[in-house]
Design a protein around this motif. Structure first.
Motif, mmCIF file in Angstrom:
data_model
loop_
_atom_site.group_PDB
_atom_site.id
_atom_site.type_symbol
_atom_site.label_atom_id
_atom_site.label_comp_id
_atom_site.label_asym_id
_atom_site.label_seq_id
_atom_site.Cartn_x
_atom_site.Cartn_y
_atom_site.Cartn_z
ATOM 1 N N TRP A 72 44.881 47.018 56.677
ATOM 2 C CA TRP A 72 45.384 45.677 57.166
ATOM 3 C C TRP A 72 44.913 44.779 55.775
ATOM 4 C CZ3 TRP A 72 42.842 42.630 61.588
ATOM 5 C CH2 TRP A 72 43.668 41.256 61.528
ATOM 6 N N LYS A 73 45.687 44.222 55.104
ATOM 7 C CA LYS A 73 45.359 43.286 53.949
ATOM 8 C C LYS A 73 45.752 41.937 54.598
ATOM 9 C CE LYS A 73 46.847 42.404 49.151
ATOM 10 N NZ LYS A 73 47.472 42.835 48.037
ATOM 11 N N SER A 74 44.787 41.103 54.232
ATOM 12 C CA SER A 74 44.945 39.508 54.575
ATOM 13 C C SER A 74 46.254 39.279 54.322
ATOM 14 C CB SER A 74 43.448 38.850 53.915
ATOM 15 O OG SER A 74 43.898 38.597 52.716
ATOM 16 N N GLY A 75 46.498 38.290 55.136
ATOM 17 C CA GLY A 75 48.062 37.575 55.128
ATOM 18 C C GLY A 75 49.329 38.685 55.264
ATOM 19 N N GLY A 76 48.956 39.804 55.570
ATOM 20 C CA GLY A 76 50.042 40.647 56.020
ATOM 21 C C GLY A 76 49.753 41.559 57.231
ATOM 22 N N PRO B 296 38.123 63.203 69.153
ATOM 23 C CA PRO B 296 36.875 62.884 68.872
ATOM 24 C C PRO B 296 36.228 63.458 67.841
ATOM 25 C CG PRO B 296 37.418 63.275 71.398
ATOM 26 C CD PRO B 296 38.508 63.908 70.687
ATOM 27 N N PRO B 297 35.266 62.852 67.276
ATOM 28 C CA PRO B 297 34.404 62.001 67.908
ATOM 29 C C PRO B 297 34.722 60.673 68.153
ATOM 30 C CG PRO B 297 33.546 62.373 65.714
ATOM 31 C CD PRO B 297 34.800 63.340 65.765
ATOM 32 N N PHE B 298 34.168 59.995 69.062
ATOM 33 C CA PHE B 298 34.409 58.498 69.512
ATOM 34 C C PHE B 298 33.368 57.768 68.603
ATOM 35 C CE2 PHE B 298 34.620 54.679 72.030
ATOM 36 C CZ PHE B 298 35.661 54.506 72.255
ATOM 37 N N ASP B 299 33.547 57.683 67.368
ATOM 38 C CA ASP B 299 32.323 57.257 66.564
ATOM 39 C C ASP B 299 32.812 55.822 66.129
ATOM 40 O OD1 ASP B 299 34.545 57.818 64.647
ATOM 41 O OD2 ASP B 299 33.326 59.120 63.514
ATOM 42 N N ALA B 300 32.145 55.052 65.279
ATOM 43 C CA ALA B 300 32.423 53.516 64.749
ATOM 44 C C ALA B 300 33.912 53.814 64.214
ATOM 45 C CB ALA B 300 31.316 53.257 63.816
ATOM 46 N N GLU B 301 34.069 54.808 63.245
ATOM 47 C CA GLU B 301 35.288 54.855 62.507
ATOM 48 C C GLU B 301 36.497 54.850 63.667
ATOM 49 O OE1 GLU B 301 36.355 54.308 59.546
ATOM 50 O OE2 GLU B 301 34.186 54.048 58.921
ATOM 51 N N TYR B 302 36.441 55.496 64.734
ATOM 52 C CA TYR B 302 37.253 55.553 65.675
ATOM 53 C C TYR B 302 37.811 54.241 66.293
ATOM 54 C CZ TYR B 302 40.302 57.449 69.664
ATOM 55 O OH TYR B 302 41.319 57.386 70.409
ATOM 56 N N ILE B 303 36.570 53.492 66.720
ATOM 57 C CA ILE B 303 36.710 51.962 67.076
ATOM 58 C C ILE B 303 37.399 51.253 66.160
ATOM 59 C CG2 ILE B 303 35.266 50.154 67.790
ATOM 60 C CD1 ILE B 303 33.277 52.222 68.898
ATOM 61 N N TYR B 304 37.044 51.243 64.692
ATOM 62 C CA TYR B 304 37.524 50.377 63.756
ATOM 63 C C TYR B 304 39.166 50.659 63.765
ATOM 64 C CZ TYR B 304 32.934 49.862 61.796
ATOM 65 O OH TYR B 304 31.634 49.786 61.929
ATOM 66 N N ALA B 305 39.449 52.026 64.048
ATOM 67 C CA ALA B 305 41.122 52.273 64.106
ATOM 68 C C ALA B 305 41.593 51.687 65.170
ATOM 69 C CB ALA B 305 41.178 54.008 64.152
ATOM 70 N N THR B 306 40.850 51.479 66.285
ATOM 71 C CA THR B 306 41.437 50.946 67.515
ATOM 72 C C THR B 306 41.732 49.279 67.079
ATOM 73 O OG1 THR B 306 39.391 50.293 68.997
ATOM 74 C CG2 THR B 306 40.628 52.662 69.149
ATOM 75 N N HIS B 307 40.782 48.865 66.460
ATOM 76 C CA HIS B 307 41.066 47.441 66.198
ATOM 77 C C HIS B 307 42.115 47.023 65.351
ATOM 78 C CE1 HIS B 307 37.329 45.648 67.936
ATOM 79 N NE2 HIS B 307 36.704 46.684 67.377
ATOM 80 N N LEU B 308 42.492 48.077 64.059
ATOM 81 C CA LEU B 308 43.487 47.926 63.519
ATOM 82 C C LEU B 308 44.655 48.198 64.311
ATOM 83 C CD1 LEU B 308 42.478 49.865 60.429
ATOM 84 C CD2 LEU B 308 42.747 47.204 60.695
#
Length: 319
Positions: A45-49, A90-102
């Protein structure tokens, strides 16, 4: 032609004779969908896009060895797919959570993501059972070694597990003699740094750890009982358990419908409920499996049931 994106593990790691994501792809392609795949790290995700991903457009070949062909690799906005299926194990780690935010940002832009990213974050697979105490064996979630010892003193025969494991990884049984309890707790909770789950042992594991698939709130009519082999306490297929398909019992249906009614409206189109005896042990929402095992043993087409449900949600959104 509709386009569907699978966010998953590397395609070359798939064991297509049993892989559920593969069975979804195969059914989607049979219905005329164009299939694409990417890894979570391919999303950006790039800002503005808008949120995009470098995806591989693939065709399933029908060959057991070289099972897919890459037609084109391209950057594409997630909102331009008719559906995005989050199928990363899984694992349901920080990278997984970041992916859900995207993925959640992609939803705001118009993407249809299954299962819903917020629901994935809100329902960690072992902790999610605590919402349904009427179906749960006595359970403790804690970092405290003393609390675990007190729980063992109360219940005698217990199971200990990490909260982020899969496939039976890191599961221990401690009987009345408390042999190695201290060492096991230290290993799992890393001297109090990590939270673990402790449950009273359910002896019905000898009849199998049943995987019940709930699709759009409705349980599939067959379950897969994963039966421990030899001296193993774990029924997980990844731990050597034997998978035996069985009809859904009235009690299984009661449990599954209760859970499905509560969770499906939150955006969980697909749930893999694990039940031992009458006790729910996990509510799997990240990448539930067992489609192929149930279909092959019973003839009931689980991938078709799932794609039917997916198409129904797309029609509701006018896609």
């Amino acid at each position: 032609m509709k386009n569907i994106l699978f966010v998953a593990d590397p395609l070359d790691h798939f064991k297509i004779y049993k892989d559920t994501t593969f069975s979804m792809m195969r059914e989607a392609q049979r219905r005329g969908y164009r299939i694409a795949a990417c890894l979570p790290q391919d999303i950006q995700w790039k800002s503005g896009g808008v949120v995009t991903a470098t995806v591989q457009q693939i065709t399933l070949t029908g060959d057991a060895k070289d099972w897919y062909r890459i037609d084109i690799t391209e950057a594409k906005a997630l909102k331009d797919f008719d559906a995005v299926l989050m199928r990363k194990d899984p694992p349901f780690d920080a990278e997984y959570i970041y992916a859900t935010h995207l993925l959640e940002q992609a939803e705001r832009e118009g993407a249809h993501v299954v299962n819903k990213p917020r629901a994935l974050r809100d329902h960690p697979e072992k902790l999610a059972i605590m919402e349904f105490p009427q179906f749960v064996t006595p359970t403790l979630v804690t970092r405290s070694a003393q609390a675990v010892r007190d729980f063992h003193a109360e219940h005698g025969d217990i199971i200990l597990k990490p909260l982020d494991g899969m496939g039976g990884m890191g599961i221990f049984r401690v009987k009345q003699d408390a042999l190695n309890l201290g060492s096991i707790v230290e290993t799992l909770n890393k001297d109090g740094a990590e939270t673990i789950m402790v449950q009273r042992f359910v002896p019905e594991i000898s009849q199998g750890d049943k995987r019940i698939l709930i699709i759009a709130g409705e349980p599939a009519p067959f379950v897969l009982a994963r039966i421990p082999q030899g001296t193993e306490v774990r029924g997980n297929l990844a731990a050597g358990g034997k998978g035996v398909a069985q009809p859904l019992t009235p009690r299984n249906r009661e449990i599954a419908e209760t859970v499905g009614r509560a969770l499906a409206p939150r955006g969980l189109l697909l749930i893999g409920l694990d039940v031992i005896g009458d006790s729910v042990t996990e509510i799997n929402v990240t990448s539930p499996t067992c489609f192929q095992e149930i279909t092959e043993q019973t003839g009931f087409d689980v991938p078709a049931m799932f794609i039917d449900a997916l198409e129904a949600t797309l029609r509701q959104q006018g896609r």
